[in-house]
Design an enzyme around this catalytic site. Structure first.
Site, PDB file in Angstrom:
ATOM      1  N   PHE A  92      11.616   3.464   6.597  1.00  0.00           N
ATOM      2  CA  PHE A  92      12.204   2.383   7.174  1.00  0.00           C
ATOM      3  C   PHE A  92      11.082   1.481   7.437  1.00  0.00           C
ATOM      4  CE2 PHE A  92      10.484   5.575  10.339  1.00  0.00           C
ATOM      5  CZ  PHE A  92       9.739   4.758  11.100  1.00  0.00           C
ATOM      6  N   ALA A  93      10.041   1.578   6.419  1.00  0.00           N
ATOM      7  CA  ALA A  93       9.103   0.557   6.636  1.00  0.00           C
ATOM      8  C   ALA A  93       8.248   0.598   5.253  1.00  0.00           C
ATOM      9  CB  ALA A  93       7.923   0.986   7.514  1.00  0.00           C
ATOM     10  N   LYS A  94       7.431  -0.575   5.096  1.00  0.00           N
ATOM     11  CA  LYS A  94       6.414  -0.505   4.165  1.00  0.00           C
ATOM     12  C   LYS A  94       5.067  -1.322   4.700  1.00  0.00           C
ATOM     13  CE  LYS A  94       8.277  -4.892   2.427  1.00  0.00           C
ATOM     14  NZ  LYS A  94       8.973  -5.666   1.200  1.00  0.00           N
ATOM     15  N   VAL A  95       3.878  -0.824   4.005  1.00  0.00           N
ATOM     16  CA  VAL A  95       2.591  -1.140   4.408  1.00  0.00           C
ATOM     17  C   VAL A  95       2.068  -2.214   3.524  1.00  0.00           C
ATOM     18  CG1 VAL A  95       0.511  -0.408   5.344  1.00  0.00           C
ATOM     19  CG2 VAL A  95       2.378   1.044   5.875  1.00  0.00           C
TER      20      VAL A  95
ATOM     21  N   LEU B 115       0.749  -1.185  -0.097  1.00  0.00           N
ATOM     22  CA  LEU B 115       0.008  -0.079   0.068  1.00  0.00           C
ATOM     23  C   LEU B 115       0.732   1.219   0.026  1.00  0.00           C
ATOM     24  CD1 LEU B 115      -2.595  -0.995   2.842  1.00  0.00           C
ATOM     25  CD2 LEU B 115      -3.040  -0.911   0.169  1.00  0.00           C
ATOM     26  N   GLY B 116       2.108   1.206   0.567  1.00  0.00           N
ATOM     27  CA  GLY B 116       3.014   2.468   0.458  1.00  0.00           C
ATOM     28  C   GLY B 116       4.208   2.167   1.116  1.00  0.00           C
TER      29      GLY B 116
ATOM     30  N   ASP C  47       0.932  15.691  16.730  1.00  0.00           N
ATOM     31  CA  ASP C  47       1.303  15.832  15.433  1.00  0.00           C
ATOM     32  C   ASP C  47      -0.177  15.539  14.749  1.00  0.00           C
ATOM     33  OD1 ASP C  47       2.533  16.357  12.841  1.00  0.00           O
ATOM     34  OD2 ASP C  47       3.332  14.391  12.729  1.00  0.00           O
TER      35      ASP C  47
ATOM     36  N   GLY D  69       7.760   3.695   3.354  1.00  0.00           N
ATOM     37  CA  GLY D  69       8.398   4.816   4.067  1.00  0.00           C
ATOM     38  C   GLY D  69       9.930   4.731   4.284  1.00  0.00           C
TER      39      GLY D  69
ATOM     40  N   LYS E  79       2.292  -3.113   8.963  1.00  0.00           N
ATOM     41  CA  LYS E  79       3.342  -2.238   8.821  1.00  0.00           C
ATOM     42  C   LYS E  79       4.672  -3.171   8.941  1.00  0.00           C
ATOM     43  CE  LYS E  79       3.253   1.920  10.418  1.00  0.00           C
ATOM     44  NZ  LYS E  79       3.259   2.968  11.626  1.00  0.00           N
TER      45      LYS E  79
END
Length: 393
Positions: free
Chosen positions: A26-29, A21-22, A138, A24, A44
């Protein structure tokens, strides 16, 4: 799963893992399907080496711990965490309709009834966080998701922290466009008041389709925020023009509280029944068990005592994952959104939550907080995603 190729991941035997889905830093989803219930989740995948290299192990651990504690219909659900030597897999609620940011950009300023509907849910989620001594730090439309029925899910607790009573925070973090004056000034600040300021910026964005504080030059942006320099468009109702300045009060001591927001006439129009009562804390919620969902989990092969014991003890395991997936997907039905689990809480309390004298004051509200507000903000400026500043304590 919707025509996408799925695969089994050895560390995740209870899920069929599908498309990404996406990504980052240091990560992916990944999109996945829970095998036992057939419901979708988002997983995640955090790479251990990368989070060590970026020196954010503590940040990741804190976010996981905080999300494990939070249980609210308008906060994204964390179902379980699976750890291996290489990765940390965080199984989360799948929220399919994207960010509130994109929704506002697409639609522009929202009608007040629609903006109020979304804002009531945001405040309910933030109030629940504060009740459990969690400050988000945030809050912005990019970190608020919408489900298929256009209901709010507050997400991304990466900068959040647990704040004991009387404790002040020091680190400037979050996105400057949404940050409170005391935060960007580097002063010690109370987290709840800073979150309320951010909610005020979000409310302004919902009703006006733009940000109250915006400037391409960061020092100029900070200057506007510190002075509380913005304008309120004429199309806003008297009540909205009263509430927004109370939330965007530069002095945090004078800033409106969530309890006062709840009593404000603008907020109190068409409050959904399940949001009319103050939120349960985590201990109270753990004791509220839905018998119909328990029966469904038992049909999947789980032992009743194990399920109930795990729920009460807040243990994450196969049984509790199945329970909450079934519960959350039932709640997503548009005809009865979340109202079942709050019905007992509301009995006999609704009339006391909205005093008649408060509602009666609605026609008489005047925008007295507008006096002295400056009008030098360029109303044609486009939205900015905001800059990220600092790291949390």
């Amino acid at each position: 799963m919707d025509g996408y190729k799925c695969k089994q991941v050895s560390a995740l035997p209870n899920y069929r893992v599908g498309k990404t889905l996406g990504y980052g830093t240091f990560a992916k989803v990944k999109l996945a399907e829970h095998v036992a219930t057939g419901h979708k989740v988002a997983i995640k995948v955090l790479n251990r080496n990368k989070i060590k290299e970026m020196n954010i192990v503590g940040k990741v651990q804190r976010e996981i711990k905080i999300l494990r504690m939070l249980m609210h219909p308008h906060i994204i659900r964390q179902y379980e965490v699976v750890e291996t030597p290489d990765n940390i897999y965080v199984v989360m609620e799948y929220v399919q309709s994207g960010e509130l940011f994109d929704y506002i950009v697409e639609k522009g300023k929202l009608p007040e009834d629609e903006g109020r509907y979304l804002f009531q849910q945001i405040i309910a989620g933030v109030e629940y966080c504060h009740r459990n001594r969690v400050v988000h730090r945030d809050l912005k439309p990019e970190n608020i998701l919408l489900d298929a029925n256009c209901n709010i899910k507050i997400a991304d607790f990466g900068l959040s922290n647990v704040m004991p009573d009387g404790h002040f925070l020091k680190t400037s973090c979050g996105s400057p466009n949404y940050a409170a004056p005391e935060v960007i000034a580097g002063k010690p600040y109370a987290g709840p008041q800073a979150d309320i300021w951010s909610c005020g910026v979000i409310l302004y964005a919902l009703l006006c389709g733009k940000l109250p504080f915006d400037d391409e030059v960061v020092p100029s942006l900070f200057s506007k925020i510190k002075r509380g320099e913005y304008t309120l468009p004429d199309h806003l109702s008297y009540a909205a023009r009263d509430l927004i300045p109370r939330m965007l009060m530069v002095d945090p001591v004078m800033r409106i509280s969530i309890a006062e927001i709840r009593q404000h006439p603008w907020f109190n129009i068409h409050v959904p029944g399940y949001l009319a009562a103050p939120p349960l804390d985590t201990a109270e919620q753990a004791r509220k068990i839905d018998e119909e969902i328990i029966q469904e989990v038992i049909k999947l092969g789980f032992d009743r005592n194990q399920v109930i014991g795990s729920l009460v003890s807040r243990i994450q395991n196969e049984a509790t994952v199945a329970y909450y997936l079934l519960l959350d997907n039932r709640r997503r039905a548009p005809s009865d959104y979340f109202q079942t689990s709050f019905k007992e809480r509301l009995d006999g309390t609704l009339s006391s939550m909205i005093p008649p004298q408060v509602l009666a004051s609605y026609p008489a509200l005047v925008d007295h907080h507008m006096t002295g507000l400056q009008s030098r903000v360029n109303v044609d400026k486009s939205w900015t995603l905001g800059l990220q500043m600092g790291s949390p304590e």
